[in-house]
Write a protein that holds these residues in place. Structure first.
Motif, PDB file in Angstrom:
ATOM      1  N   UNK A  67       1.194  -1.328   0.241  1.00 34.44           N
ATOM      2  CA  UNK A  67       0.345   0.017   0.139  1.00 34.44           C
ATOM      3  C   UNK A  67       0.799   0.595   0.140  1.00 34.44           C
ATOM      4  N   UNK A  68       1.646   1.372   0.544  1.00 33.51           N
ATOM      5  CA  UNK A  68       3.110   2.741   0.752  1.00 33.51           C
ATOM      6  C   UNK A  68       3.040   2.688  -0.010  1.00 33.51           C
ATOM      7  N   UNK A  69       3.670   2.179  -0.898  1.00 39.02           N
ATOM      8  CA  UNK A  69       4.879   1.999  -1.845  1.00 39.02           C
ATOM      9  C   UNK A  69       4.507   1.689  -3.653  1.00 39.02           C
ATOM     10  N   UNK A  70       2.979   1.417  -3.325  1.00 40.80           N
ATOM     11  CA  UNK A  70       1.950   1.958  -4.525  1.00 40.80           C
ATOM     12  C   UNK A  70       1.053   3.269  -4.524  1.00 40.80           C
ATOM     13  N   UNK A  71       0.465   3.326  -3.404  1.00 38.67           N
ATOM     14  CA  UNK A  71      -0.067   4.713  -3.369  1.00 38.67           C
ATOM     15  C   UNK A  71       0.728   6.607  -3.170  1.00 38.67           C
ATOM     16  N   UNK A  72       1.442   5.566  -1.892  1.00 38.79           N
ATOM     17  CA  UNK A  72       1.712   6.899  -1.340  1.00 38.79           C
ATOM     18  C   UNK A  72       3.425   7.288  -2.059  1.00 38.79           C
ATOM     19  N   UNK A  73       4.101   6.246  -2.619  1.00 40.63           N
ATOM     20  CA  UNK A  73       5.120   6.856  -3.200  1.00 40.63           C
ATOM     21  C   UNK A  73       5.076   7.394  -4.527  1.00 40.63           C
ATOM     22  N   UNK A  74       3.861   6.624  -5.396  1.00 40.71           N
ATOM     23  CA  UNK A  74       3.325   6.727  -6.283  1.00 40.71           C
ATOM     24  C   UNK A  74       2.732   8.700  -6.410  1.00 40.71           C
ATOM     25  N   UNK A  75       1.760   9.267  -5.468  1.00 43.71           N
ATOM     26  CA  UNK A  75       1.438  10.323  -4.823  1.00 43.71           C
ATOM     27  C   UNK A  75       2.465  10.861  -5.278  1.00 43.71           C
ATOM     28  N   UNK A  76       3.952  10.478  -3.739  1.00 45.60           N
ATOM     29  CA  UNK A  76       4.294  11.392  -4.015  1.00 45.60           C
ATOM     30  C   UNK A  76       5.658  11.705  -5.329  1.00 45.60           C
ATOM     31  N   UNK A  77       5.842  11.152  -6.241  1.00 45.96           N
ATOM     32  CA  UNK A  77       6.135  10.997  -7.081  1.00 45.96           C
ATOM     33  C   UNK A  77       6.093  12.220  -7.861  1.00 45.96           C
ATOM     34  N   UNK A  78       4.685  11.393  -8.288  1.00 47.57           N
ATOM     35  CA  UNK A  78       3.801  12.320  -8.959  1.00 47.57           C
ATOM     36  C   UNK A  78       3.956  13.930  -8.983  1.00 47.57           C
ATOM     37  N   UNK A  79       3.463  13.884  -7.823  1.00 44.35           N
ATOM     38  CA  UNK A  79       3.157  15.191  -6.991  1.00 44.35           C
ATOM     39  C   UNK A  79       4.518  16.171  -7.150  1.00 44.35           C
ATOM     40  N   UNK A  80       6.109  15.179  -5.976  1.00 42.35           N
ATOM     41  CA  UNK A  80       6.973  16.215  -6.886  1.00 42.35           C
ATOM     42  C   UNK A  80       7.894  16.329  -8.222  1.00 42.35           C
TER      43      UNK A  80
END
Length: 123
Positions: free
Chosen positions: A72-85
């Motif tokens: 969940x963390x790498x699928x959702x949160x890491x993806x969101x942070x990469x796209x946002x940054x």
């Protein structure tokens, strides 16, 4: 019987070819070409990964089991942070549909690697 055919053209007609931009835009967003590969972006990716791995996974581990928390963390949160940054540092801001496509692609890749890692841990 004979027919006489004649066509008169008074004005010049220009034919233009229009590409369908939705398909090419979809294909251009469904890869990592929107991430500039230089040392700053690699450092940013490493910081995002370390943040999610060492802070968010243990936090979610309180509520879920470790494999689920990792996926969940790498699928959702890491993806969101990469796209946002990378959206914030981009010169040309893409539309929301492109950001959603980027998020789905990152979630598929990062979540897939996390799932593969979890499956390898169980062997």
């Amino acid at each position: 019987m004979s027919f006489k055919r004649s066509v008169e053209r008074d004005r010049k007609i220009e034919f233009t070819h229009q590409d369908i931009q939705n398909k090419s835009e979809f294909k251009s967003q469904f890869n990592f070409t929107w991430i500039p590969f230089n040392y700053k972006s690699l450092i940013m990716l490493a910081i995002i990964f370390l943040f999610t791995q060492f802070f968010c996974v243990p936090f979610l581990n309180q509520y879920y089991q470790y494999p689920s928390a990792l996926i969940l963390t790498h699928g959702i949160l890491t993806s969101f942070l990469v796209v946002l940054s990378f959206w914030t540092i981009a010169k040309e801001k893409p539309p929301l549909s492109a950001l959603f496509i980027r998020f789905c692609f990152c979630a598929l890749i990062f979540g897939g690697f996390a799932l593969a890692f979890v499956l390898l841990m169980k062997l």
